[in-house]
Design an enzyme around this catalytic site. Structure first.
Site, PDB file in Angstrom:
ATOM      1  CG  ASP A  27      -9.213   0.217   3.290  1.00  0.00           C
ATOM      2  OD1 ASP A  27      -9.225  -0.230   4.445  1.00  0.00           O
ATOM      3  OD2 ASP A  27      -8.162   0.560   2.719  1.00  0.00           O
ATOM      4  CD  GLU A  66      -2.853   1.159   2.442  1.00  0.00           C
ATOM      5  OE1 GLU A  66      -2.755   0.228   3.268  1.00  0.00           O
ATOM      6  OE2 GLU A  66      -3.733   2.026   2.497  1.00  0.00           O
ATOM      7  CG  HIS A  90      -4.455  -1.220  -0.351  1.00  0.00           C
ATOM      8  ND1 HIS A  90      -5.511  -0.365  -0.496  1.00  0.00           N
ATOM      9  CD2 HIS A  90      -4.403  -1.542   0.978  1.00  0.00           C
ATOM     10  CE1 HIS A  90      -6.070  -0.153   0.682  1.00  0.00           C
ATOM     11  NE2 HIS A  90      -5.421  -0.865   1.585  1.00  0.00           N
TER      12      HIS A  90
HETATM   13 ZN   LIG Z   1      -7.302  -2.318   4.899  1.00  0.00          ZN
END
Ligand SMILES: [Zn+2]
Length: 444
Positions: A316, A231, A265
Site C-alpha cells: 500500500d 479503512e 483494508h
Molecule cells: Zn490504498
C-alpha cells in the site's frame, strides 16, 4: 530450455521439498522434478525457493513519504495532507522514475507482480495530458523496466468526499464522470507483462451509480476490480449518514462485490458486512504495515477468511516493502486482537502472498510452482544472520524470521531479475530514488 535447481522449494501445502529441478520453456514452468541432485549446467538456487510474491495493493508514489510523515503524529487524514502535497509535484517523467525505483525495491524483496491502484491521472489543474493515459503508461513502463508484471488498477475518482467537489490536487485524480473514466481506460491495452484492471477508489470518491458503471465495465472485460473499503470509521459514518447503508452495503447494491473483486483494508466492518463479503467470495487485501502506520485499526481478517473471503496482501503506502512482513503481520495482528496464537499456518500466510494475490490481480495461473505456471521463482537465504540456526520448519523460518533483505534471487517469467541480492536491470535504485526526491524537494 532453462533449468533451475532449488535446494529446497515450497510446492504448496504445509511442507517443503528438497532438490527440486524446475525446467522453464518460453517463460513457463515446463517440468518440476523432486529429489534430484543438480545436473551440470543448472542454475543453482540456494535456500528456500518460493513462487513469485504478489503485491496486490500499491500506490508507488506514497513511497516518497517514508520517513517523512511517520514521526509527525496525527492520523490518516494528516498523513493524507502530506501525500497530497507530494502528488501535486509529480510529472509523468518523475512518476516513472519514482515507480521504477519503488518497483526495483519490490523486485529485490521478491515481488514479481504488482497491483498498482492508480489515480494520479491528469495535470495538476485537472486537464488531461495530450495522451490522457500518460501517467498510467509511466507506471506500466516502470514495471517492465524493473522486470515485474503489473496490473494497472486504473482508478475512478470523482468526488472529494461524498457529494463534495474535487478540490486542489484531487483535480488530478478525476475524470468528468464514470463514462469519461471508461472512455479513457478503454484506450489502455493488456500486454505480455501487463494487465488493465479497474478500481473504484472508495464510497467517499465514487457515487453508487458510478461505481455500478465501473463494475459493469470490469465484468464485461473479465478484468479485476478493486476498491478501498471501510479503512476509517469516518468513511462509515459519512456513508451511513448519506445513504443509510454501510460502504459494503452500498457497494453490494452497486454490484461491485463478487469473486472477481477485491476489497482493500476492510478494517471497520460489522458482522453483517463480514457475511456479505464472504457470501460474495470477494477477496480481501490486507495491508498490515500501512494499517498500523496510519493507525487504521485491525480488521476482522480471520472472520472474513472463515466467511469465505480469500486473503491477499499489499504494501500500500510502502512504509515498508516486505511481503514476508505483511504475511506474518496478518497472524501477529490477529494474535494481538484475539489473544490467541496459531490463527493461520505458515503455508496459509504464504498462499496469501502468492497465489491469492496473483488471482486478485488477474493472473490466476501465477504464484505456484507447477507445470504451466509462469516461471516466477523467489529464493530466500536460510543461512543469513536472521535465518541461521532456526528449526526444521523452513516455512515457519521464512514467515517469522526472514526479511526482504534475505531474498537473494528472483526470476520473473524465466528471466533473472535479481541475482545474489543485486537487481540486474536497475543497477542503483537507491541512488535513482534519492535523485528524484531531491528534485521534488527543490520544487517545494
Ligand atoms: Zn490504498
Amino acid at each position: 530450455v532453462t533449468r533451475f535447481h532449488a535446494e529446497h522449494a515450497w510446492l504448496g501445502g504445509p511442507g517443503v521439498t528438497s532438490g527440486v529441478l524446475i525446467e522453464v520453456q518460453g517463460g513457463t514452468i515446463a517440468s518440476v522434478a523432486t529429489g534430484v541432485t543438480p545436473p551440470p549446467g543448472t542454475r543453482r538456487l540456494r535456500g528456500l525457493t518460493l513462487p513469485g510474491l504478489a503485491n496486490a495493493h500499491s500506490h508507488a508514489f506514497h513511497r516518497l513519504l517514508r520517513g517523512r510523515s511517520q514521526a509527525a503524529g496525527g492520523d490518516f487524514w494528516t498523513w493524507r495532507h502530506a501525500m497530497y502535497a507530494m502528488a501535486a509535484r509529480l510529472t509523468p517523467e518523475r512518476y516513472h522514475r519514482v515507480a521504477l525505483a519503488v518497483y526495483a525495491e519490490m523486485a529485490l524483496a521478491g515481488v514479481t507482480c504488482v497491483g498498482e491502484f492508480h489515480y494520479l491521472h491528469h495535470r495538476p489543474d485537472g486537464r488531461p495530458y495530450d495522451d490522457p493515459n500518460e501517467m498510467g503508461h509511466a507506471l506500466v513502463g516502470a514495471a517492465g523496466a524493473a522486470g515485474l508484471r503489473i496490473t494497472l488498477l486504473d482508478t475512478c475518482y470523482l468526488t472529494g468526499g461524498i457529494d463534495r467537489p474535487l478540490e486542489g490536487v484531487q483535480r488530478r485524480f478525476g475524470d468528468a464522470d464514470a463514462a469519461g473514466w471508461a472512455e479513457r481506460v478503454g484506450a489502455l491495452e493488456d500486454s505480455a507483462g501487463s494487465r488493465v484492471g479497474a478500481a473504484v477508489h472508495s464510497v467517499r470518491a465514487v457515487p453508487p451509480e458510478s461505481a455500478a458503471i465501473v463494475a459493469e465495465w470490469a465484468r464485461a472485460r473479465a478484468a479485476p476490480l478493486h476498491f478501498h473499503l471501510s479503512e476509517q470509521p469516518a468513511e462509515n459514518r459519512d456513508c451511513v449518514a448519506r445513504y443509510g447503508r454501510t460502504p459494503a452495503e452500498v457497494l453490494e447494491a452497486a454490484e461491485v462485490l463478487g469473486a472477481g473483486a477485491t476489497a482493500v483494508h476492510a478494517t471497520h466492518l460489522g458482522s453483517a458486512d463480514v457475511d456479505r463479503l464472504g457470501a460474495s467470495a470477494t477477496t480481501v487485501c490486507a495491508c498490515p504495515t500501512t494499517e498500523r502506520d496510519l493507525a487504521d485499526g485491525i480488521g476482522p481478517l480471520r472472520a472474513l477468511a472463515r466467511a469465505g473471503c480469500p486473503l491477499a496482501l499489499g504494501s500500500d503506502s510502502h512504509a515498508v516493502i516486505d511481503l514476508l512482513e505483511e504475511a506474518r503481520a496478518l497472524e501477529l495482528d490477529e494474535r494481538l486482537g484475539r489473544g490467541r496464537r496459531g490463527n493461520w499456518a505458515p503455508h496459509e500466510l504464504l498462499s496469501a502472498a502468492t497465489v491469492a494475490g496473483h488471482r486478485a490481480l488477474g493472473w490466476p495461473s501465477a504464484g505456484r510452482l507447477v507445470v504451466g505456471a509462469p516461471a516466477d521463482l523467489v529464493s530466500v537465504d536460510l543461512a543469513s544472520v536472521r535465518t541461521a540456526g532456526t528449526g526444521p520448519d523452513l516455512l515457519a523460518t521464512v514467515v517469522y524470521a526472514a526479511a526482504a533483505a534475505d531474498v537473494t534471487d528472483v526470476v520473473v517469467g524465466g528471466r533473472e531479475v535479481v541475482r545474489d541480492g543485486c537487481h540486474l536491470l536497475v543497477p542503483e535504485p537507491a541512488r535513482a530514488l534519492t535523485a528524484v526526491v531531491a528534485e521534488l524537494e527543490g520544487d517545494r
